[in-house]
Design an enzyme around this catalytic site. Sequence first.
Site, short mmCIF file in Angstrom:
data_model
loop_
_atom_site.label_atom_id
_atom_site.label_comp_id
_atom_site.label_asym_id
_atom_site.label_seq_id
_atom_site.Cartn_x
_atom_site.Cartn_y
_atom_site.Cartn_z
N ALA A 8 46.43 40.41 38.82
CA ALA A 8 47.64 41.22 39.00
C ALA A 8 48.84 40.48 38.42
CB ALA A 8 47.88 41.52 40.48
N CYS A 9 49.62 41.17 37.60
CA CYS A 9 50.82 40.55 37.03
C CYS A 9 52.06 41.31 37.49
CB CYS A 9 50.74 40.51 35.50
SG CYS A 9 50.90 42.12 34.70
N THR A 10 53.21 40.79 37.15
CA THR A 10 54.46 41.41 37.62
C THR A 10 54.63 42.82 37.11
OG1 THR A 10 55.53 40.14 35.88
CG2 THR A 10 55.83 39.36 38.11
N THR A 16 47.59 41.80 33.52
CA THR A 16 46.59 42.08 34.55
C THR A 16 45.22 42.26 33.91
OG1 THR A 16 48.20 43.13 36.02
CG2 THR A 16 45.88 43.74 36.34
#
Length: 105
Positions: A8-10, A16
């Site tokens: 999961a990324c920002t 992601t």
Amino acid sequence: MRIVGIAACTAGIAHTYIAKEKLIKGAKARGHEVKVETQGTIGTEDELTSEEIAAADVVILATDIKIGGEDRFKGKRIIRVKTEIVIKSPIKFIEKVEQSLNVAN
């Protein structure tokens, strides 16, 4: 070794999915079984089952944000890493995981 993880990324988009692919590629290159769930802009995909989690030797959380459902991993060995590390050096990262768990491959 059996590995489960979450990517999961920002932004919940590119990093992601790149982190997921690199984590899978690195783990398979080192001879491990792996399944990675993503938590992105379109929600959760490839959600890990309780059976997969129970059978896992390690949980890798390749995340840049707070994720949902982390309580599922209670009692499991958890390794936290930024998506950037997994993306840049997936095989080196998996080798470090092996060393930290004393897994010979």
